[in-house]
Scaffold this motif. Structure first.
Motif, PDB file in Angstrom:
ATOM      1  N   MET A  54       0.885  -1.613   0.312  1.00  0.00           N
ATOM      2  CA  MET A  54      -0.424   0.288  -0.183  1.00  0.00           C
ATOM      3  C   MET A  54       1.211   1.802  -0.076  1.00  0.00           C
ATOM      4  O   MET A  54       0.661   2.387  -0.536  1.00  0.00           O
ATOM      5  N   TYR A  89      -5.343   7.505   5.414  1.00  0.00           N
ATOM      6  CA  TYR A  89      -4.994   6.663   5.926  1.00  0.00           C
ATOM      7  C   TYR A  89      -5.758   6.228   7.037  1.00  0.00           C
ATOM      8  O   TYR A  89      -6.158   5.512   8.217  1.00  0.00           O
ATOM      9  N   GLY A  92      -9.092   5.108   6.443  1.00  0.00           N
ATOM     10  CA  GLY A  92      -9.064   4.260   5.421  1.00  0.00           C
ATOM     11  C   GLY A  92      -9.104   2.616   7.613  1.00  0.00           C
ATOM     12  O   GLY A  92      -9.357   2.275   6.993  1.00  0.00           O
ATOM     13  N   TYR A  93      -8.153   3.893   8.316  1.00  0.00           N
ATOM     14  CA  TYR A  93      -8.787   2.772   9.557  1.00  0.00           C
ATOM     15  C   TYR A  93     -10.023   2.902  10.076  1.00  0.00           C
ATOM     16  O   TYR A  93     -10.861   1.176  10.235  1.00  0.00           O
ATOM     17  N   GLY A  96     -11.119   0.728   5.601  1.00  0.00           N
ATOM     18  CA  GLY A  96     -10.741  -0.380   4.974  1.00  0.00           C
ATOM     19  C   GLY A  96     -10.995  -2.032   6.151  1.00  0.00           C
ATOM     20  O   GLY A  96     -12.061  -2.373   4.969  1.00  0.00           O
ATOM     21  N   TRP A 100     -13.162  -5.161   3.428  1.00  0.00           N
ATOM     22  CA  TRP A 100     -12.257  -6.252   3.838  1.00  0.00           C
ATOM     23  C   TRP A 100     -13.592  -7.024   3.856  1.00  0.00           C
ATOM     24  O   TRP A 100     -13.486  -8.539   3.980  1.00  0.00           O
ATOM     25  N   VAL A 256      -8.614   5.536  -0.243  1.00  0.00           N
ATOM     26  CA  VAL A 256      -9.584   4.398   0.505  1.00  0.00           C
ATOM     27  C   VAL A 256     -10.584   3.517  -0.350  1.00  0.00           C
ATOM     28  O   VAL A 256     -10.821   2.668  -0.155  1.00  0.00           O
ATOM     29  N   THR A 261      -6.359   0.452  -3.911  1.00  0.00           N
ATOM     30  CA  THR A 261      -6.060   0.292  -2.522  1.00  0.00           C
ATOM     31  C   THR A 261      -6.952   0.004  -1.998  1.00  0.00           C
ATOM     32  O   THR A 261      -6.211  -1.456  -0.951  1.00  0.00           O
ATOM     33  N   VAL A 262      -8.094  -0.549  -2.664  1.00  0.00           N
ATOM     34  CA  VAL A 262      -8.688  -1.995  -2.035  1.00  0.00           C
ATOM     35  C   VAL A 262      -8.657  -3.147  -2.417  1.00  0.00           C
ATOM     36  O   VAL A 262      -8.451  -4.147  -2.191  1.00  0.00           O
ATOM     37  N   TYR A 265      -6.529  -3.644   0.044  1.00  0.00           N
ATOM     38  CA  TYR A 265      -7.551  -4.137   1.720  1.00  0.00           C
ATOM     39  C   TYR A 265      -7.989  -5.117   1.782  1.00  0.00           C
ATOM     40  O   TYR A 265      -7.640  -6.444   2.662  1.00  0.00           O
ATOM     41  N   LEU A 274      -4.916  -4.558   8.453  1.00  0.00           N
ATOM     42  CA  LEU A 274      -5.482  -3.024   7.653  1.00  0.00           C
ATOM     43  C   LEU A 274      -5.275  -2.085   9.512  1.00  0.00           C
ATOM     44  O   LEU A 274      -4.758  -0.795   8.616  1.00  0.00           O
ATOM     45  N   ALA A 278      -2.885   1.083   8.535  1.00  0.00           N
ATOM     46  CA  ALA A 278      -3.652   2.746   8.604  1.00  0.00           C
ATOM     47  C   ALA A 278      -2.942   3.769   9.829  1.00  0.00           C
ATOM     48  O   ALA A 278      -2.188   4.921   9.635  1.00  0.00           O
TER      49      ALA A 278
END
Length: 494
Positions: A54, A89, A92-93, A96, A100, A256, A261-262, A265, A274, A278
């Protein structure tokens, strides 16, 4: 040996090593694996591999060329890259692990699968795959162009740009078809080691070599180029505080859900991987300050660069002052910074078409057939980008203007759709059409920024208003599935 021969030989050796790493990564795993093994690494990558993968997607040839070029041309506005990635990021915490868990629960491998499953319409996944391909092709073309410039420059122009473009395309295509996401993760380790070493060296070497130290360099920068240190930057730049804030906001949300990016993830072993990433990924952004700062250093060393030449600001410092073997090492780091993200872009396009478009044909729904079809799409997508790089470079360059802002228009359909059951198919589609239409009109009409605001934010606002308005104007979708089947609220850890 001549300087060109030394640097080119070193570059060639590392390209062979790159392909060898790709083969080693999938030894004993890729042969019998289906689309999930190839596209998301069998959902088995741990913390280190996800971190470097990433980070590699965020650190592309733009970091060596574009970031230095923006620093050279404008100065402070280029810091938006550090701002939006760090904020992204943080977003994304939360996002993500949700994506997922949703993908794992339903056996999905791309954002187009998620959209199709959320609204229960396979055709919607296919339509989104086609739209996203249009937005991603410019990134492949830009990475081909970036790698071509790097290869041609570090070979002291012994390798022409046309051959350099083809080398970048050929290495990446073979690499991604053979190794998939797992190979990209392995090569990201090599890339990150080289990037960290070369940038740490350049951060110390350039100020000492050209200015006698940081004090002298920064003193001259403040005294002679003060405009480069404040927004909106130099040269009548339109990138002021309003643009900086809105671009950071928009890109932090968009990154995100960006397909590459995915892909990172979905390759993770569990959601905790993940969350840890992040927290640690913003540390990688420290490296981005180096090419930005060195781009401004080039103002004094190689003044007068204009247009596309400004993107060579950092490489000109390297080629002019370092021995050939060092030029080769820096060039390899920059080239791998093109190969890794380019590979993931191509992989994502192949995955979307294999799972969402080709799967609409009943006889192409088998796992092995989908994987083979996806690999063919990878070759086709790369070839299209290469041909347009040669024949009509401005076509994709213009499309690249709307790539990120266009991708942002998927936010309501994907993220809002996964947390708000009421969002209807008609509302989501109408919002997407309006958002894409508005952003295309503003960008291609020369109206970006709009009164200092990123055009993508304006389009996203219109998108959201239309999506919500149409949802309430029309009856709710008749979907008998429960919330657990439709919404992204799972927190599975394994």
């Amino acid at each position: 040996m001549s300087d060109a021969a030394v640097a080119s030989t070193l570059f060639g050796a590392f390209m062979v090593l790159t392909l060898a790493l790709g083969l080693l990564a999938v030894r004993g795993k890729g042969e019998g694996g289906g689309l999930a093994e190839w596209s998301v690494g069998g959902r088995s990558l741990g913390t280190v591999f996800i971190w470097v993968l990433m980070a590699g997607e965020g650190y592309t040839s733009f970091s060596y060329l574009g970031a230095a070029g923006w620093g050279y041309n404008y100065g402070a506005p280029v810091l938006y890259v550090v701002a939006y990635m760090s904020c992204g990021y943080a977003v994304g915490y939360v996002v993500g692990p949700m994506l997922w868990a949703y993908a794992r629960r339903h056996g999905l491998v791309s954002i187009t699968d998620m959209v199709a499953h959320r609204f229960g319409r396979p055709w919607l996944g296919a339509a989104v795959a086609i739209l996203v391909t249009v937005f991603l092709l410019p990134y492949i073309q830009l990475q081909i162009t970036g790698m071509g410039v790097v290869v041609s420059t570090i070979s002291y122009d012994a390798i022409s740009l046309n051959w350099a473009y083809f080398i970048g395309f050929a290495v990446t295509t073979v690499f991604v078809v053979v190794s998939g996401l797992r190979g990209s993760a392995w090569v990201s380790v090599l890339k990150d080691v080289l990037v960290i070493v070369t940038l740490a060296f350049l951060a110390v070497y350039v100020p000492l070599h050209y200015f006698g130290g940081y004090g002298e360099f920064l003193g001259r920068l403040v005294e002679e180029k003060g405009a480069w240190l404040t927004l909106p930057g130099s040269g009548g730049s339109p990138y002021g505080t309003g643009w900086f804030a809105t671009t950071t906001f928009l890109n932090a949300l968009t990154v995100v859900i960006f397909p590459t990016t995915v892909a990172g993830y979905l390759g993770a072993r569990n959601a905790d991987v993940l969350r840890r990433n992040a927290m640690w990924l913003p540390a990688y952004n420290i490296l981005l300050f180096v090419p930005m700062l060195l781009g401004m250093a080039a103002l004094f060393v190689v003044p007068g660069l204009t247009g596309a030449e400004s993107n060579l600001a950092l490489l000109k410092l390297v080629v002019d002052s370092l021995p050939a073997w060092a030029v080769g090492v820096v060039g390899v780091a920059a080239a791998l910074s093109s190969i890794v993200p380019m590979a993931v872009f191509m992989l994502v396009i192949g995955t979307m078409w294999g799972s969402s478009v080709l799967s609409l044909v009943p006889r192409w729904r088998g796992a092995g057939v989908q994987k083979a079809g996806s690999q063919v799409v990878v070759v086709v997508a790369g070839t299209v980008a290469l041909v347009l790089t040669y024949g009509a470079p401005n076509t994709l360059v213009r499309l690249s203007l709307i790539s990120y802002e266009g991708m942002a228009q998927l936010l309501p359909m994907l993220l809002v759709g996964l947390v708000w059951r009421r969002l209807s198919l008609v509302g989501a589609v109408c919002g997407l059409v309006v958002g894409v239409g508005v952003v295309c009109g503003l960008v291609f009409g020369g109206l970006d920024p709009v009164f200092g605001v990123n055009a993508g934010v304006v389009a996203l606002g219109c998108n959201g208003v239309v999506a919500v308005g149409v949802t309430y104007l029309f009856p709710p979708d008749r979907d008998g599935r429960g919330d657990a089947e439709v919404l992204g609220r799972g927190h599975e850890r394994a």
